[in-house]
Design an enzyme around this catalytic site. Structure first.
Site, mmCIF file in Angstrom:
data_model
loop_
_atom_site.group_PDB
_atom_site.id
_atom_site.type_symbol
_atom_site.label_atom_id
_atom_site.label_comp_id
_atom_site.label_asym_id
_atom_site.label_seq_id
_atom_site.Cartn_x
_atom_site.Cartn_y
_atom_site.Cartn_z
ATOM 1 N N PRO A 196 6.487 21.137 -72.269
ATOM 2 C CG PRO A 196 9.144 20.243 -72.813
ATOM 3 C CD PRO A 196 8.532 21.546 -72.565
ATOM 4 C CD GLU A 197 0.813 19.282 -71.054
ATOM 5 O OE1 GLU A 197 0.106 18.593 -70.654
ATOM 6 O OE2 GLU A 197 0.883 20.231 -70.582
ATOM 7 C CE LYS A 256 4.124 15.185 -68.788
ATOM 8 N NZ LYS A 256 4.227 16.175 -67.868
ATOM 9 N NE ARG A 286 3.950 19.809 -62.483
ATOM 10 C CZ ARG A 286 4.435 18.908 -60.840
ATOM 11 N NH1 ARG A 286 3.804 19.086 -60.446
ATOM 12 N NH2 ARG A 286 5.430 18.636 -61.989
#
Length: 280
Positions: free
Chosen positions: A2-3, A51, A250
């Protein structure tokens, strides 16, 4: 993952299914709100903020949720089987006469007074897909800490809201800079176009089922998820290494030929750690 564009799509699905309708079912499966009951209240709107998702209901209440890595909202017809995951992963159920919205694996779920929404989202920078989008303010936020790496500055939702790891990698590629380049070292002409380019990428993808940054059929992304594959521009193998602020690493992808700036050396701890990451 999800972005900002994914969250925008989720908000649109929820708004279409729930807005203007009275809730006939309400089940918030987190201990703090287990006894909260929204049945009988109409849903006013569902609004994305970066978000974050804000579901506003009658009586001045807002259900605030955040998807983070694995969360999702699914919408089902009332005679349809729920397929978003096992029952123990359900955190919220909002039902009307004809639709049911089910929130799976939501790491953030809280019921707020609508007048206090700023407590949840007031820290966010300009929203790339929101009415408050302000490219000049976003750029000023990014440049406020010139020594910070470009990748980390882009991920900081206090600077601008909506960019996640995929867009971070793709934006850095399009700007010709590695994610480890200090943001203050980005040439002025590229820095000036960064906010506009970021907003354009999210805007063109907000209505697409598959995220595309290349404009090429069958080749959706320039670098993200393409470790060891040839760069679509120059043919050099794309590299991957961890980037993080210490709280979370990340996997970060870049082309060592097309992008200039510092980067972890091959065989460094960051490059070795990422080999076992599921996104590689």
């Amino acid at each position: 993952m999800p972005e900002g564009d994914t969250v925008w799509q989720a908000a649109r699905r929820l708004h279409t299914a729930l807005a203007g309708k009275v809730l006939t079912r309400s089940d918030l499966r987190v201990p703090k709100y287990a006894t909260a009951d929204l049945t009988g209240r109409a849903v006013l709107d569902v609004t994305p903020r970066g978000k974050h998702l804000l579901t506003r209901v009658e009586g001045g209440l807002t259900l605030h949720s955040h998807l983070r890595m694995d969360g999702s909202w699914k919408v089902y017809a009332n005679d349809q089987r729920w397929t978003g995951g096992p029952a123990h992963q359900i955190r919220a159920v909002l039902g009307t006469d004809d639709r049911t919205a089910v929130g799976y694996r939501l790491p953030v779920l809280e019921l707020l007074r609508t007048s206090e929404e700023e407590r949840a989202v007031g820290h966010l920078g300009p929203d790339l897909l929101g009415p408050d989008w302000d490219p000049e303010r976003a750029l000023a936020n990014l440049l406020a800490d010139p020594a910070r790496s470009l990748g980390e500055a882009l991920l900081d939702q206090r600077n601008l809201a909506g960019i996640g790891n995929v867009y971070k990698c793709e934006l850095c590629f399009l700007l010709g800079a590695t994610p480890w380049l200090p943001v203050g070292a980005l040439p002025a002409d590229r820095a000036a176009k960064l906010p506009v380019l970021a907003q354009r990428l999210l805007e063109v993808n907000r209505d697409r089922p598959t995220r595309v940054t290349t404009g090429r059929r069958g080749q959706d992304l320039f670098v993200y998820g393409r470790a060891r594959h040839p760069c679509l521009r120059c043919g050099t193998p794309v590299r991957v290494a961890d980037q993080g602020d210490g709280s979370r690493e990340r996997p970060t992808y870049w082309c060592p030929s097309c992008q200039t700036g510092p980067a972890p050396a091959p065989g460094s701890p960051a490059a070795r750690r990422v080999r076992s990451h599921p996104a590689v």
